[in-house]
Scaffold this active site. Structure first.
Site, PDB file in Angstrom:
ATOM      1  N   PRO A  16      35.972  19.609  30.111  1.00  0.00           N
ATOM      2  CA  PRO A  16      34.642  19.273  30.630  1.00  0.00           C
ATOM      3  C   PRO A  16      34.368  20.084  31.889  1.00  0.00           C
ATOM      4  CG  PRO A  16      36.218  17.545  31.183  1.00  0.00           C
ATOM      5  CD  PRO A  16      36.946  18.520  30.303  1.00  0.00           C
ATOM      6  N   GLN A  70      32.620  12.679  28.578  1.00  0.00           N
ATOM      7  CA  GLN A  70      33.275  12.234  29.804  1.00  0.00           C
ATOM      8  C   GLN A  70      32.276  11.517  30.717  1.00  0.00           C
ATOM      9  OE1 GLN A  70      34.476  14.685  33.390  1.00  0.00           O
ATOM     10  NE2 GLN A  70      36.526  14.367  32.500  1.00  0.00           N
ATOM     11  N   CYS A 100      37.605  14.310  39.503  1.00  0.00           N
ATOM     12  CA  CYS A 100      36.586  14.998  40.296  1.00  0.00           C
ATOM     13  C   CYS A 100      36.822  14.749  41.789  1.00  0.00           C
ATOM     14  CB  CYS A 100      35.184  14.523  39.914  1.00  0.00           C
ATOM     15  SG  CYS A 100      33.880  15.372  40.831  1.00  0.00           S
ATOM     16  N   LYS A 139      41.181  11.950  32.276  1.00  0.00           N
ATOM     17  CA  LYS A 139      41.572  13.249  32.830  1.00  0.00           C
ATOM     18  C   LYS A 139      41.884  13.042  34.302  1.00  0.00           C
ATOM     19  CE  LYS A 139      40.324  18.154  32.818  1.00  0.00           C
ATOM     20  NZ  LYS A 139      40.342  18.536  34.228  1.00  0.00           N
ATOM     21  N   GLY A 201      44.921  23.808  33.431  1.00  0.00           N
ATOM     22  CA  GLY A 201      45.083  24.487  34.707  1.00  0.00           C
ATOM     23  C   GLY A 201      45.725  25.850  34.602  1.00  0.00           C
ATOM     24  N   ASP A 202      45.004  26.881  35.032  1.00  0.00           N
ATOM     25  CA  ASP A 202      45.523  28.254  35.118  1.00  0.00           C
ATOM     26  C   ASP A 202      45.886  28.875  33.772  1.00  0.00           C
ATOM     27  OD1 ASP A 202      45.157  28.222  37.830  1.00  0.00           O
ATOM     28  OD2 ASP A 202      47.255  27.851  38.330  1.00  0.00           O
ATOM     29  N   GLY A 224      39.306  25.606  30.614  1.00  0.00           N
ATOM     30  CA  GLY A 224      38.011  25.391  31.241  1.00  0.00           C
ATOM     31  C   GLY A 224      37.394  26.675  31.741  1.00  0.00           C
ATOM     32  N   ARG A 225      37.691  27.036  32.999  1.00  0.00           N
ATOM     33  CA  ARG A 225      37.001  28.158  33.635  1.00  0.00           C
ATOM     34  C   ARG A 225      37.158  29.478  32.882  1.00  0.00           C
ATOM     35  NH1 ARG A 225      39.392  28.357  39.306  1.00  0.00           N
ATOM     36  NH2 ARG A 225      41.175  27.437  38.226  1.00  0.00           N
TER      37      ARG A 225
END
Length: 322
Positions: A16, A70, A100, A139, A201-202, A224-225
């Protein structure tokens, strides 16, 4: 992969992303083979009090299924009511945000603030679990310090409350997206619970996804990113999982995806709003391309679908005809 009573086609998942993972973006990820897509983070208050803008975020399409929505909030009753609304709108999973770290979210007791309020977290999860029949996931982050103790505590509470899977983004509340994610915390959480654990992550390449699975023992990877402007990362991960070597990226295919995303956004939110949004987002797809800065400059004042198509086509031709 199994989450509760839901079977996914594979264990590669779109994270998300606030302001990004709307319907057109999720469909890009799904077209690239993603096994599960997530909505943007949605306010439980907005759903319960029938905010039109918030309700629009629940819009879905059969092609993106299965969909996880979410939600965030801190009041058990409101969260339970919001989760029931999400289920009634056809979502396949309800996910609760425990990660968040934006100040305006934390000060309401939501997001990562729940990780240092275990009693509140337990009441919230129990209420939501009772309100819905579809799978429930959360999450989380590492917590408020790097030890991972809060992640372990919340993971145990979640399992006891009937949560069906946990996604772990192993950075602290203060780190946000800075510094390296500590994958060792994913491994520790995985060993502590009997429900699926999703690592996040990463992950910036297909090799990273395989490395995370091997190092942590997690059941799935969440990207994600790195998927922003590059949704083909999902298909590349899937090929690696099959033991196949992904082909070199086709520049023409990336332009096809960009043009499709632009058109889908115009169709979904209207030409004027989409063009304002695309002034920054079209540039996502040109990362690493020659003369991308000139293209990003050219779209700063984008005002029509026709203009956007022309600018994309001109830049495409300038690269492919060299």
């Amino acid at each position: 992969m199994q989450i509760g009573n839901l079977t996914l086609d594979n264990n590669v998942i779109l994270a998300p992303l606030a302001g990004i993972t709307n319907l057109p973006f999720r469909l890009l990820a799904k077209a690239s083979g993603c096994g599960l897509v997530f909505s943007e983070m949605i306010s439980a208050n907005g759903l319960v009090y029938r905010s039109g803008k918030t309700e629009q975020m629940l819009n879905s399409a059969p092609e993106e299924k299965p969909l996880s929505v979410q939600i965030f909030g801190s009041d058990p009753g409101l969260m339970a009511e919001a989760a029931a609304i999400v289920e009634s709108k056809g979502a396949d999973i309800v996910d609760i945000n425990f990660g968040c770290s934006v100040r305006k979210v934390i000060k309401t007791g939501a997001g990562v603030a729940l990780m240092r309020a275990p009693d509140q977290a337990k009441a919230l999860l129990a209420a939501v679990r009772k309100a819905i029949r579809i799978p429930l996931t959360i999450k989380i982050r590492s917590g408020w310090d790097a030890s991972g103790r809060e992640a372990l505590s919340i993971a145990g509470i979640a399992q006891d409350c009937g949560v069906d899977a946990i996604a772990v983004h192993p950075r602290t509340a203060g780190q946000q997206f800075r510094r390296r994610a500590d994958w060792a915390i994913i491994a520790v959480v995985k060993k502590s619970v009997g429900i699926p654990v999703i690592g996040n992550g990463d992950i910036v390449s297909a090799r990273d996804a395989l490395k995370m699975l091997a190092e942590t023992g997690c059941d799935a990877v969440m990207i994600g990113r790195r998927a922003i402007g590059n949704p083909t990362i999902f298909s590349r991960v899937l090929l690696r999982l099959k033991g196949e070597e992904p082909a070199q990226e086709d520049l023409s295919h990336r332009f096809d995806i960009m043009a499709h995303y632009f058109k889908a956004s115009v169709d979904y939110i209207g030409e004027e709003t989409a063009c304002r949004m695309m002034r920054s987002r079209l540039g996502w797809f040109t990362r690493g391309m020659r003369n991308s800065s000139k293209f990003r400059e050219s779209i700063k004042h984008l005002s029509s679908e026709e203009e956007g198509n022309e600018l994309i086509g001109t830049y495409r031709n300038s690269l492919l005809n060299e």
